[in-house]
Structures are given as structure tokens and as C-alpha cells.
Design a protein around this motif. Structure first.
Motif, PDB file in Angstrom:
ATOM      1  N   PHE A  91     -13.745 -13.424 -18.809  1.00  0.00           N
ATOM      2  CA  PHE A  91     -13.432 -12.173 -18.350  1.00  0.00           C
ATOM      3  C   PHE A  91     -12.982 -12.337 -16.998  1.00  0.00           C
ATOM      4  CE2 PHE A  91     -16.112 -11.349 -21.898  1.00  0.00           C
ATOM      5  CZ  PHE A  91     -15.102 -10.551 -22.529  1.00  0.00           C
ATOM      6  N   LYS A  92     -11.732 -11.874 -16.290  1.00  0.00           N
ATOM      7  CA  LYS A  92     -11.430 -11.673 -15.077  1.00  0.00           C
ATOM      8  C   LYS A  92     -11.352 -10.151 -14.554  1.00  0.00           C
ATOM      9  CE  LYS A  92     -10.475 -15.925 -14.923  1.00  0.00           C
ATOM     10  NZ  LYS A  92     -11.653 -17.030 -14.124  1.00  0.00           N
ATOM     11  N   LEU A  93     -11.708  -9.711 -13.411  1.00  0.00           N
ATOM     12  CA  LEU A  93     -11.605  -8.297 -12.969  1.00  0.00           C
ATOM     13  C   LEU A  93     -10.383  -8.344 -12.540  1.00  0.00           C
ATOM     14  CD1 LEU A  93     -12.945  -5.695 -12.384  1.00  0.00           C
ATOM     15  CD2 LEU A  93     -13.607  -6.541 -10.228  1.00  0.00           C
ATOM     16  N   ASP A  94      -9.573  -7.292 -12.948  1.00  0.00           N
ATOM     17  CA  ASP A  94      -8.261  -6.950 -12.729  1.00  0.00           C
ATOM     18  C   ASP A  94      -8.167  -5.934 -11.652  1.00  0.00           C
ATOM     19  OD1 ASP A  94      -5.406  -6.496 -12.538  1.00  0.00           O
ATOM     20  OD2 ASP A  94      -5.234  -5.549 -14.686  1.00  0.00           O
ATOM     21  N   GLU A  95      -7.881  -6.242 -10.385  1.00  0.00           N
ATOM     22  CA  GLU A  95      -7.640  -5.446  -9.260  1.00  0.00           C
ATOM     23  C   GLU A  95      -6.374  -4.831  -8.930  1.00  0.00           C
ATOM     24  OE1 GLU A  95      -9.690  -7.587  -6.369  1.00  0.00           O
ATOM     25  OE2 GLU A  95     -11.809  -7.349  -7.188  1.00  0.00           O
ATOM     26  N   SER A  96      -5.431  -5.047  -9.839  1.00  0.00           N
ATOM     27  CA  SER A  96      -4.264  -4.576  -9.485  1.00  0.00           C
ATOM     28  C   SER A  96      -3.964  -3.293  -9.350  1.00  0.00           C
ATOM     29  CB  SER A  96      -3.079  -5.255 -10.580  1.00  0.00           C
ATOM     30  OG  SER A  96      -3.654  -4.426 -11.808  1.00  0.00           O
ATOM     31  N   LEU A  97      -4.950  -2.296  -9.889  1.00  0.00           N
ATOM     32  CA  LEU A  97      -4.624  -0.792  -9.844  1.00  0.00           C
ATOM     33  C   LEU A  97      -5.154  -0.289  -8.373  1.00  0.00           C
ATOM     34  CD1 LEU A  97      -5.963   0.430 -13.341  1.00  0.00           C
ATOM     35  CD2 LEU A  97      -3.803   0.303 -12.294  1.00  0.00           C
ATOM     36  N   ASP A  98      -6.136  -1.075  -7.701  1.00  0.00           N
ATOM     37  CA  ASP A  98      -6.599  -0.947  -6.439  1.00  0.00           C
ATOM     38  C   ASP A  98      -5.643  -1.437  -5.566  1.00  0.00           C
ATOM     39  OD1 ASP A  98      -9.067  -0.201  -7.639  1.00  0.00           O
ATOM     40  OD2 ASP A  98     -10.056  -2.101  -7.403  1.00  0.00           O
ATOM     41  N   HIS A  99      -5.009  -2.413  -5.869  1.00  0.00           N
ATOM     42  CA  HIS A  99      -3.776  -2.915  -5.003  1.00  0.00           C
ATOM     43  C   HIS A  99      -2.543  -1.860  -4.924  1.00  0.00           C
ATOM     44  CE1 HIS A  99      -1.618  -5.594  -2.751  1.00  0.00           C
ATOM     45  NE2 HIS A  99      -0.537  -5.615  -3.504  1.00  0.00           N
ATOM     46  N   GLY A 100      -2.313  -1.395  -5.858  1.00  0.00           N
ATOM     47  CA  GLY A 100      -1.453  -0.267  -6.072  1.00  0.00           C
ATOM     48  C   GLY A 100      -1.838   0.920  -5.367  1.00  0.00           C
ATOM     49  N   VAL A 101      -3.117   1.360  -5.473  1.00  0.00           N
ATOM     50  CA  VAL A 101      -3.481   2.585  -4.543  1.00  0.00           C
ATOM     51  C   VAL A 101      -3.337   2.351  -3.466  1.00  0.00           C
ATOM     52  CG1 VAL A 101      -5.499   4.024  -4.335  1.00  0.00           C
ATOM     53  CG2 VAL A 101      -4.706   3.442  -6.689  1.00  0.00           C
ATOM     54  N   ARG A 102      -3.608   0.982  -2.942  1.00  0.00           N
ATOM     55  CA  ARG A 102      -3.829   0.677  -1.267  1.00  0.00           C
ATOM     56  C   ARG A 102      -2.488   0.859  -1.020  1.00  0.00           C
ATOM     57  NH1 ARG A 102      -5.173   1.630   3.559  1.00  0.00           N
ATOM     58  NH2 ARG A 102      -5.157  -0.402   4.817  1.00  0.00           N
ATOM     59  N   VAL A 103      -1.362   0.358  -1.688  1.00  0.00           N
ATOM     60  CA  VAL A 103       0.048   0.515  -1.177  1.00  0.00           C
ATOM     61  C   VAL A 103       0.498   1.731  -0.983  1.00  0.00           C
ATOM     62  CG1 VAL A 103       2.391  -0.334  -2.069  1.00  0.00           C
ATOM     63  CG2 VAL A 103       0.728  -1.962  -1.892  1.00  0.00           C
ATOM     64  N   MET A 104       0.197   2.696  -2.178  1.00  0.00           N
ATOM     65  CA  MET A 104       0.557   3.882  -1.940  1.00  0.00           C
ATOM     66  C   MET A 104       0.147   4.691  -0.738  1.00  0.00           C
ATOM     67  SD  MET A 104       2.791   4.487  -4.421  1.00  0.00           S
ATOM     68  CE  MET A 104       2.950   5.989  -4.202  1.00  0.00           C
ATOM     69  N   GLU A 105      -1.337   4.434  -0.419  1.00  0.00           N
ATOM     70  CA  GLU A 105      -1.808   4.974   0.870  1.00  0.00           C
ATOM     71  C   GLU A 105      -0.983   4.457   1.924  1.00  0.00           C
ATOM     72  OE1 GLU A 105      -5.929   3.774   0.651  1.00  0.00           O
ATOM     73  OE2 GLU A 105      -6.517   5.389  -0.812  1.00  0.00           O
ATOM     74  N   LEU A 106      -0.724   3.252   2.106  1.00  0.00           N
ATOM     75  CA  LEU A 106       0.106   2.912   3.292  1.00  0.00           C
ATOM     76  C   LEU A 106       1.208   3.464   3.416  1.00  0.00           C
ATOM     77  CD1 LEU A 106      -0.829  -0.815   3.254  1.00  0.00           C
ATOM     78  CD2 LEU A 106      -1.791   0.777   4.783  1.00  0.00           C
ATOM     79  N   LEU A 107       2.097   3.545   2.065  1.00  0.00           N
ATOM     80  CA  LEU A 107       3.263   4.417   2.163  1.00  0.00           C
ATOM     81  C   LEU A 107       3.194   5.572   2.738  1.00  0.00           C
ATOM     82  CD1 LEU A 107       4.999   2.739  -1.291  1.00  0.00           C
ATOM     83  CD2 LEU A 107       5.642   2.359   1.521  1.00  0.00           C
ATOM     84  N   ASP A 108       2.266   6.439   2.301  1.00  0.00           N
ATOM     85  CA  ASP A 108       2.141   7.884   2.610  1.00  0.00           C
ATOM     86  C   ASP A 108       1.663   7.903   3.890  1.00  0.00           C
ATOM     87  OD1 ASP A 108       2.448   8.574   0.172  1.00  0.00           O
ATOM     88  OD2 ASP A 108       0.615   8.880  -0.361  1.00  0.00           O
ATOM     89  N   GLU A 109       1.021   6.817   4.608  1.00  0.00           N
ATOM     90  CA  GLU A 109       0.677   6.857   6.034  1.00  0.00           C
ATOM     91  C   GLU A 109       1.970   6.692   6.952  1.00  0.00           C
ATOM     92  OE1 GLU A 109      -1.723   3.974   8.861  1.00  0.00           O
ATOM     93  OE2 GLU A 109      -2.737   4.413   7.107  1.00  0.00           O
ATOM     94  N   VAL A 110       2.983   5.537   6.372  1.00  0.00           N
ATOM     95  CA  VAL A 110       4.078   5.434   7.039  1.00  0.00           C
ATOM     96  C   VAL A 110       5.114   6.718   7.103  1.00  0.00           C
ATOM     97  CG1 VAL A 110       6.207   3.983   6.934  1.00  0.00           C
ATOM     98  CG2 VAL A 110       3.744   2.893   6.716  1.00  0.00           C
ATOM     99  N   LYS A 111       5.157   7.254   5.920  1.00  0.00           N
ATOM    100  CA  LYS A 111       5.855   8.460   5.884  1.00  0.00           C
ATOM    101  C   LYS A 111       5.423   9.570   6.732  1.00  0.00           C
ATOM    102  CE  LYS A 111       6.020  10.654   1.603  1.00  0.00           C
ATOM    103  NZ  LYS A 111       6.495  11.167   0.486  1.00  0.00           N
ATOM    104  N   GLY A 112       4.064   9.642   6.879  1.00  0.00           N
ATOM    105  CA  GLY A 112       3.648  10.664   7.683  1.00  0.00           C
ATOM    106  C   GLY A 112       3.991  10.519   9.104  1.00  0.00           C
ATOM    107  N   LYS A 113       3.880   9.265   9.573  1.00  0.00           N
ATOM    108  CA  LYS A 113       4.170   9.101  11.086  1.00  0.00           C
ATOM    109  C   LYS A 113       5.654   9.444  11.243  1.00  0.00           C
ATOM    110  CE  LYS A 113       0.458   5.691  11.789  1.00  0.00           C
ATOM    111  NZ  LYS A 113       0.098   4.341  12.064  1.00  0.00           N
ATOM    112  N   ASN A 114       6.428   8.738  10.282  1.00  0.00           N
ATOM    113  CA  ASN A 114       8.034   9.125  10.422  1.00  0.00           C
ATOM    114  C   ASN A 114       8.538  10.608  10.519  1.00  0.00           C
ATOM    115  OD1 ASN A 114       8.244   6.444  10.836  1.00  0.00           O
ATOM    116  ND2 ASN A 114       8.928   6.179   8.522  1.00  0.00           N
ATOM    117  N   VAL A 115       7.593  11.327  10.045  1.00  0.00           N
ATOM    118  CA  VAL A 115       7.989  12.828   9.852  1.00  0.00           C
ATOM    119  C   VAL A 115       7.899  13.503  11.464  1.00  0.00           C
ATOM    120  CG1 VAL A 115       7.648  15.295   9.012  1.00  0.00           C
ATOM    121  CG2 VAL A 115       7.543  12.979   7.559  1.00  0.00           C
TER     122      VAL A 115
END
Length: 115
Positions: A91-115
Motif C-alpha cells: 500500500f502506498k499513500l496517494d497524496e496527489s489530491l493534497d498536491h492538487g489542492v495546494r496548487v489551487m490555493e497557490l493559483l487563487d493567491e496569485v489571482k488575488g494579488k493581480n486583481v
């Protein structure tokens, strides 16, 4: 080239999902989802990727419980899929969902700074 490893991986994924839902009674297994299965070409080894909803401690507890239940799970897979030689599972722990959530948070942060 054979498609047997892919077919076996899908069968293992389906049966593992059913085992998690209906058979495993260990309370340490929380909200776990089988996200993928990789089977070696010689069909001797299978890596089962598990995504667990919860904090770091709950994920660790779930992985320990699944590791302890490997013998039972392997026996059940052999019985359900009817294989002569059941692959060794890990068994291997799949952390890809956490990685995806982190990427979305970073994109939202960058979008918020550009507005």
C-alpha cells in the motif's frame, strides 16, 4: 503486448474498494479511497494507492491498519478474482489530491494579488 496487467489492476481496484467498504472492520481505516493499482508485468507485485481523508495521524493509522490486514486482503483478492498466484500487495499513500489542492490555493493567491 498483453493487457493482462491492466485488467488485473482494474479487478484488484474494484475488489479492494468493496473490501474497504464491506469487509474491513478495523476502526483505524477511516475515509479511504483506492485511487489506483499498478501491477508488474510478471503479475507478481501490485502497488495499491490509497487516498485518505483526514489529518496526518489518521492517514498513518489507516496505512498501518491496511498493512496489518495485508494477509487477509491478499487471501480475499485471491478468492474473489480466482487467481492461481495472487500478487504480493503493498500500500502506498496517494497524496496527489493534497498536491492538487495546494496548487489551487497557490493559483487563487496569485489571482488575488493581480486583481
Amino acid at each position: 503486448m498483453s493487457h493482462r496487467p491492466e485488467r488485473l489492476a482494474e479487478a484488484i481496484k474494484k475488489e479492494m474498494s468493496d473490501l474497504l467498504l464491506n469487509e474491513l472492520k478495523d476502526p483505524r481505516v477511516g475515509f479511504a479511497t483506492i485511487t489506483g493499482v499498478d501491477v508488474s508485468r510478471d503479475l507478481k507485485y501490485a502497488k495499491i494507492y490509497v487516498s485518505v481523508l483526514g489529518n496526518h495521524e489518521q492517514r498513518g493509522d489507516t496505512m498501518v491498519a491496511l498493512t496489518k490486514a495485508q494477509g487477509f486482503i491478499r487471501t480475499e483478492l485471491g478468492r474473489r478474482i480466482r487467481l492461481r498466484h495472487v500478487p504480493e500487495i503493498s500500500f502506498k499513500l496517494d497524496e496527489s489530491l493534497d498536491h492538487g489542492v495546494r496548487v489551487m490555493e497557490l493559483l487563487d493567491e496569485v489571482k488575488g494579488k493581480n486583481v
